[in-house]
Design an enzyme around this catalytic site. Structure first.
Site, PDB file in Angstrom:
ATOM      1  N   ALA A  81      30.144 131.091 -13.395  1.00  0.00           N
ATOM      2  CA  ALA A  81      29.595 129.734 -13.427  1.00  0.00           C
ATOM      3  C   ALA A  81      29.612 129.265 -14.877  1.00  0.00           C
ATOM      4  O   ALA A  81      29.653 130.079 -15.808  1.00  0.00           O
ATOM      5  CB  ALA A  81      28.174 129.737 -12.890  1.00  0.00           C
ATOM      6  N   GLY A 126      30.426 134.257 -10.905  1.00  0.00           N
ATOM      7  CA  GLY A 126      30.958 133.428  -9.820  1.00  0.00           C
ATOM      8  C   GLY A 126      32.420 133.720  -9.517  1.00  0.00           C
ATOM      9  O   GLY A 126      32.884 133.486  -8.397  1.00  0.00           O
ATOM     10  N   GLU A 129      32.298 136.651  -7.290  1.00  0.00           N
ATOM     11  CA  GLU A 129      31.743 136.183  -6.005  1.00  0.00           C
ATOM     12  C   GLU A 129      32.783 135.387  -5.218  1.00  0.00           C
ATOM     13  O   GLU A 129      32.864 135.506  -3.991  1.00  0.00           O
ATOM     14  CB  GLU A 129      30.485 135.349  -6.273  1.00  0.00           C
ATOM     15  CG  GLU A 129      29.326 136.219  -6.753  1.00  0.00           C
ATOM     16  CD  GLU A 129      28.175 135.409  -7.336  1.00  0.00           C
ATOM     17  OE1 GLU A 129      28.431 134.580  -8.243  1.00  0.00           O
ATOM     18  OE2 GLU A 129      27.025 135.602  -6.905  1.00  0.00           O
ATOM     19  N   GLU A 149      25.495 138.580 -14.807  1.00  0.00           N
ATOM     20  CA  GLU A 149      24.407 137.603 -14.923  1.00  0.00           C
ATOM     21  C   GLU A 149      23.153 138.183 -15.562  1.00  0.00           C
ATOM     22  O   GLU A 149      22.407 137.475 -16.237  1.00  0.00           O
ATOM     23  CB  GLU A 149      24.048 137.033 -13.539  1.00  0.00           C
ATOM     24  CG  GLU A 149      25.109 136.131 -12.925  1.00  0.00           C
ATOM     25  CD  GLU A 149      26.148 136.868 -12.101  1.00  0.00           C
ATOM     26  OE1 GLU A 149      26.264 138.110 -12.230  1.00  0.00           O
ATOM     27  OE2 GLU A 149      26.864 136.195 -11.332  1.00  0.00           O
TER      28      GLU A 149
END
Ligand code: COA
Length: 275
Positions: A81, A126, A129, A149
């Site tokens: 992200a 992300g 993911e 993260e």
């Protein structure tokens, strides 16, 4: 949206209003390239929204039978992200961000056609993911994956705490999420996080070859098989088997079932139509 297509090299490219994505077609295979290489293809709000729109476009396009997702440049698939956007977030915006990303990755997972993550570089946060939401993960031997993260004082929010243990087991998921370490492609394969590792130079060719193989299968049977596996994994075994039997029955209703069985008996290759 919906402007005239143009040809570049082997691909027919639709000139949709994507700023951070490239969408190309090669026959029945669509290639989605996350295209912010100067930020290692980090997923800002615009990119996530464009990915959502691209998935809806591809889901409804019957001519597309398999999708390859990759990153622009040589360094990154997706570096996560967008941390610059995250930095100014609030609890409420953070929850919204996670829900939006989860929704988009659910669209990827339940696209109804196989998706292949061609992991050409780092797939972090992300990016990991997104790769996990794909049906297959092919990784360049130079790629690294991880959920870092924790090093930012947060946790994965696009499904990572849930898809990772389902792929690699609880202990390995704890290892990756709590240490935030980057895992080289070979180790990622050994733990079941990637399907196959290939030399970096061969990655796109391998991904396209796999996509072409899948695109030649009966599309409805592919969709039902993916549904049986993905949804069935969330059910108790007896319910999942009952669900499988129902989907098996549905497959029996297709023209492609008649074509597939007839072609076998006539000793020829089947020509599936998706009906
Ligand atoms: N969000 C926003 N920008 C990012 C980013 C992210 N997740 N990852 C990289 N970038 C940007 C960098 O800020 C840099 O921008 P700048 O040139 O304007 O300064 C550019 O992309 C190149 O990254 P850089 O860190 O200089 O490359 P590197 O080769 O030294 O390191 C990584 C590569 C992947 C190890 C490093 O970029 C990194 O750790 N990224 C964050 C990974 C992460 O924590 N992801 C989870 C986010 S929730």
């Amino acid at each position: 949206m919906g402007a005239a297509p143009r040809r570049t090299g082997a691909f027919l490219v639709t000139t949709m209003s994507y700023e951070n994505l490239l969408l190309a077609r090669d026959g029945a295979v669509a290639v989605v390239t996350l295209n912010r290489p100067e930020k290692l293809n980090a997923l800002n709000a615009r990119t996530i929204d464009e990915l959502r729109r691209a998935m809806l476009e591809l889901r409804h396009d019957e001519a597309v039978r398999a999708v390859v997702i990759t990153g622009a440049g040589e360094k990154a698939f997706v570096a996560g992200a967008d941390i610059a956007e995250l930095a100014s977030g609030t609890p409420v915006s953070g929850r919204d961000l996670a829900l939006r990303g989860q929704h988009v990755f659910d669209l990827v997972e339940h696209l109804g056609k196989p998706t292949i993550a061609a992991i050409n570089g780092v797939a972090l946060g992300g990016g990991c993911e997104l790769a996990m939401a794909c049906t297959f993960r092919l990784a360049a031997d130079t790629a690294r994956l991880g959920q870092p993260e924790i090093n930012l004082g947060i946790i994965p929010g696009y499904g990572g705490t849930q898809r990772l243990p389902r792929l690699v087991g609880r202990d390995r998921a704890m290892d990756l999420v709590l240490t935030g370490r980057h895992v080289p492609a070979e180790e990622a394969q050994a733990m079941g996080l990637v399907t196959r590792v290939v030399p970096a130079a061969a990655l796109m060719a391998e991904a396209m070859a796999l996509a072409a193989t899948l695109a030649a299968k009966a599309p409805v049977a592919l969709r039902l098989a993916m549904e049986a596996i993905t949804r069935g994994l969330e059910m108790p075994l007896a319910d999942a088997c009952a669900y499988e039997a129902t989907l098996f029955g549905l497959a029996m209703a297709t023209d492609d079932m008649k074509e597939g069985t007839r072609a076998f008996l006539e000793k020829r290759k089947p020509a599936f139509t998706g009906r």
